[in-house]
Write a protein that holds these residues in place. Structure first.
Motif, PDB file in Angstrom:
ATOM      1  N   ARG A 102      65.826  95.538  32.181  1.00  0.00           N
ATOM      2  CA  ARG A 102      65.064  95.070  33.271  1.00  0.00           C
ATOM      3  C   ARG A 102      65.150  96.122  34.314  1.00  0.00           C
ATOM      4  NH1 ARG A 102      63.773  91.381  37.557  1.00  0.00           N
ATOM      5  NH2 ARG A 102      62.189  90.711  35.831  1.00  0.00           N
ATOM      6  N   HIS A 116      66.031  86.670  28.429  1.00  0.00           N
ATOM      7  CA  HIS A 116      66.545  86.150  29.409  1.00  0.00           C
ATOM      8  C   HIS A 116      67.700  85.466  29.668  1.00  0.00           C
ATOM      9  CE1 HIS A 116      62.161  85.839  29.999  1.00  0.00           C
ATOM     10  NE2 HIS A 116      62.737  86.150  31.408  1.00  0.00           N
ATOM     11  N   ASP A 168      59.884  94.874  33.874  1.00  0.00           N
ATOM     12  CA  ASP A 168      60.491  94.726  32.082  1.00  0.00           C
ATOM     13  C   ASP A 168      60.181  95.367  30.998  1.00  0.00           C
ATOM     14  OD1 ASP A 168      61.852  92.406  32.965  1.00  0.00           O
ATOM     15  OD2 ASP A 168      59.855  91.564  32.533  1.00  0.00           O
ATOM     16  N   GLU A 176      56.171  93.477  31.941  1.00  0.00           N
ATOM     17  CA  GLU A 176      55.741  92.643  32.954  1.00  0.00           C
ATOM     18  C   GLU A 176      56.374  94.014  34.261  1.00  0.00           C
ATOM     19  OE1 GLU A 176      58.187  89.042  33.713  1.00  0.00           O
ATOM     20  OE2 GLU A 176      56.415  88.408  34.622  1.00  0.00           O
ATOM     21  N   ASN A 216      57.165  92.592  38.519  1.00  0.00           N
ATOM     22  CA  ASN A 216      57.325  91.453  39.292  1.00  0.00           C
ATOM     23  C   ASN A 216      57.808  92.045  40.221  1.00  0.00           C
ATOM     24  OD1 ASN A 216      58.673  89.172  37.253  1.00  0.00           O
ATOM     25  ND2 ASN A 216      59.783  91.511  36.685  1.00  0.00           N
TER      26      ASN A 216
END
Ligand code: ADP
Ligand code: MG
Length: 458
Positions: A326, A355, A409, A422, A424
Motif C-alpha cells: 500500500r 488484506h 495498491d 488499484e 483508492n
C-alpha cells in the motif's frame, strides 16, 4: 503577500467590530489607524476598524473585539495565519472535513470513526489553522455557517470534542464514508453547491471505480507499463481469451473493496481450471475441467457486468507468500506528489489477496525489501515510489479534480517489474497502526494540512 503566523486573542470593547494589530504589522500591511477593512474567515466576511498596537509594535498578537469575533464566527483563539489579498485581510485557513453520520455526542461525535478523525485533527497542533468536521446537515446557507466539531486542548493538555459554529471553510477534504452515503441526495446537493455556487475547492471528491481508473491510465504511455491488461465485462469469451493469454486471471468487482468478491482463476498443468476465493468460512479452492463449467458455476450467483477480468500478476513472495504494497501518497504545500508511506502486505495462507481481513500482515516496506533484496533495496523502493508518483500525477491530470491523497495498491512480480492493481481515493489508515510506521502516520496527517493550505491559498 505571504501569510503571517499570528496569535489571535479576543477582548471586550463596547460594541465595535475592531481589530488591534501591532504597529510594525500595520506598516507592513499599509493599514492606517481607524481604517475600515474587510476581514474574512472561510466564506464569511465582515467590515472592521483597525487599531494600532503601539505598545508592542513588533509583537505578533492580534486582538479582536468580541463583537468582531461574533460577527465573523471565529471558532477559537490561538495561532492562526493572516494574509492580505487586495483590500481583504484573511484569517485562516479554515479546513473542513466533510463526512456523514455525525451526532450530538461530545465523547463520540462520529461514532465508530471518532478515533480516525481525532487522529486527523491532531495534525492542527502548532499549525495555525482552523480544522474541523461537519456534515451536510450542519450548514446554514443563509449565513455561510456550519455547526462543526473541533478537537480542542484542555488546560490539562488533553483533547476534547467541541461543537462550535464556524464559517463555511476555505477548502473541503471529502471523507464521506461510503458509496452508499455518497449517493444520498443531501450529500450530492451539498457537494454540488459548495463546488459550483460557493466556489469552494473540494479535494478527493467521491470514490473511484476500478474500470474508470483503468480506462484513464491504460492509454497513457507514461504509466501503461504498470497497468495489467483488463477487460470491462466478465463474459465467458473475455475469460477464455484472457486464460489463453495468461496462466492466471483475476476477476474483481468494479466497485469492490477489502478484497470482497475477488476470484483468482489458474490454468493448471493438467489443463483444468482452478478458482480460489475467500468466504466467511475461509479460503475456498475448486477445480473444473473447462473454462465454461467454471464460468457457469461462478456466475450463477454473480453479475458478469459488475466484474472486471484482469491479467493475474505473479507476485513476488516472502516466506512463500505473495506480497504487495500500500503506497500512501499526498500532495504537499508546493502541490507536488510525495510518498508518505510504503507498507508491505503479505498474504495470509491460501488467500488470493493481501488484506489483513483475510490473514495478511503489514510490514514496513523498507524492512521487507531489505530482507529480500539486501543492498538492492533502495533501487527497488525507488522504482516503486517513482512509479507511484507517476501514476498519481496521471490520475489527477486525467480526472481533472483536485486530489490531495491516494492509496495505491502496487505489487512487484518475480522479475521485479512494478504493477498497480488499484487506486483508492478514500484510503484507509490501518497500515499506520504499525508501531514502526508512526512517523509516516504523522507525516501523512501533516501533508493533509499542507495541501489544504495550498488549496486555500494560504
Ligand atoms: N491482477 C492481479 N494479479 C495479482 N494479484 C492481484 C491482482 N489484482 C488484485 N490482486 C491482489 O488482490 C488485492 C486486492 O485487489 P484490489 O484490486 O486492490 O481490490 P480491493 O478493492 O478489493 O482492495 C491486491 O492488493 C493484490 O494483492
Ligand atoms: Mg485494494
Amino acid at each position: 503577500m505571504d501569510s503571517i503566523l499570528v496569535r489571535l486573542r479576543f477582548f471586550t470593547h463596547q460594541n465595535v467590530p475592531g481589530i488591534v494589530i501591532p504597529l510594525g504589522l500595520c506598516q507592513k500591511l499599509q493599514l492606517e489607524p481607524r481604517q475600515q477593512v474587510t476581514i474574512s474567515l472561510g466564506k464569511r466576511a465582515v467590515s472592521a476598524i483597525v487599531f494600532q498596537d503601539r505598545k508592542n509594535p513588533e509583537g505578533n498578537v492580534i486582538r479582536m473585539t468580541s463583537t468582531l469575533r461574533k460577527e465573523l464566527s471565529v471558532p477559537h483563539p490561538g495561532l492562526i495565519h493572516l494574509k492580505q489579498e487586495g483590500d481583504v485581510l484573511r484569517i485562516g485557513p479554515a479546513i473542513g472535513i466533510l463526512t456523514t453520520g455525525l451526532r450530538y455526542d461530545s465523547r463520540r461525535p462520529i461514532g465508530m470513526r471518532t478515533s480516525f478523525f481525532r487522529d486527523l485533527l491532531q495534525a492542527q497542533k502548532g499549525r495555525g489553522v482552523y480544522y474541523y468536521i461537519f456534515s451536510p446537515d450542519d450548514i446554514d446557507w443563509t449565513r455561510n455557517l456550519v455547526n462543526a466539531w473541533f478537537l480542542r486542548p484542555t488546560r490539562e493538555g488533553e483533547y476534547v470534542w467541541r461543537n462550535i459554529t464556524a464559517p463555511l471553510p476555505d477548502v473541503v477534504y471529502d471523507r464521506v464514508p461510503s458509496r452508499t452515503a455518497e449517493k444520498q441526495d443531501k450529500v450530492r446537493f451539498v457537494k454540488e453547491k459548495l463546488e459550483n455556487e460557493i466556489n469552494l475547492p473540494i479535494f478527493n471528491s467521491g470514490f473511484f471505480n476500478k474500470w474508470g481508473v483503468h480506462k484513464l491510465l491504460y492509454p497513457l504511455d507514461e504509466v501503461n507499463e504498470f497497468i495489467p491488461e483488463t477487460h470491462n465485462y466478465a463474459s465467458l469469451e473475455n475469460l477464455r481469451r484472457m486464460m489463453r493469454k495468461y496462466r492466471m486471471v483475476y476477476l474483481k468487482p468494479k466497485n469492490g473493496s477489502l478484497g470482497i468478491g475477488i476470484l483468482k482463476v489458474m490454468r493448471t498443468a493438467d489443463h483444468s481450471y482452478e478458482v480460489s476465493y475467500h468466504t466467511s468460512s475461509g479460503n475456498i479452492k475448486r477445480t473444473f475441467n473447462s473454462a465454461q463449467t467454471l464460468y457457469q458455476r461462478i456466475f450463477r450467483s454473480r453479475k458478469p457486468s459488475a466484474y472486471l477480468v484482469q491479467q493475474g500478476i505473479n507476485l513476488h513472495t516472502y516466506h512463500g507468500r505473495p506480497f504487495d504494497f500500500r503506497v500512501h501518497l499526498h500532495k504537499n504545500q508546493e502541490n507536488n506528489w510525495v510518498v508518505s508511506c510504503m507498507a508491505a502486505k503479505v498474504a495470509g495462507s491460501g488467500s488470493v489477496t493481501t488484506h489483513v481481513r483475510t490473514g495478511g500482515t503489514v510490514i514496513p516496506g523498507s524492512d521487507l525489501l531489505q530482507s529480500i533484496f539486501g543492498n538492492r533495496r533502495n533501487l527497488i523502493e525507488e522504482r516503486i515510489s517513482s512509479a507511484a508518483v507517476r501514476i498519481a500525477a496521471a490520475i489527477e491530470e486525467a480526472m481533472g479534480i483536485p486530489l490531495g491523497e491516494l492509496g495505491l495498491d502496487m505489487g512487484i512480480d518475480k522479475h521485479g517489474h512494478v504493477w498497480m492493481f488499484e487506486a483508492n481515493s478514500k484510503p484507509g489508515r490501518s497500515i499506520f497502526k504499525h508501531s514502526r510506521l508512526k512517523k509516516a502516520d504523522e507525516f501523512s496527517r501533516n501533508l493533509l494540512v499542507d495541501y489544504s493550505c495550498y488549496l486555500a491559498n494560504f
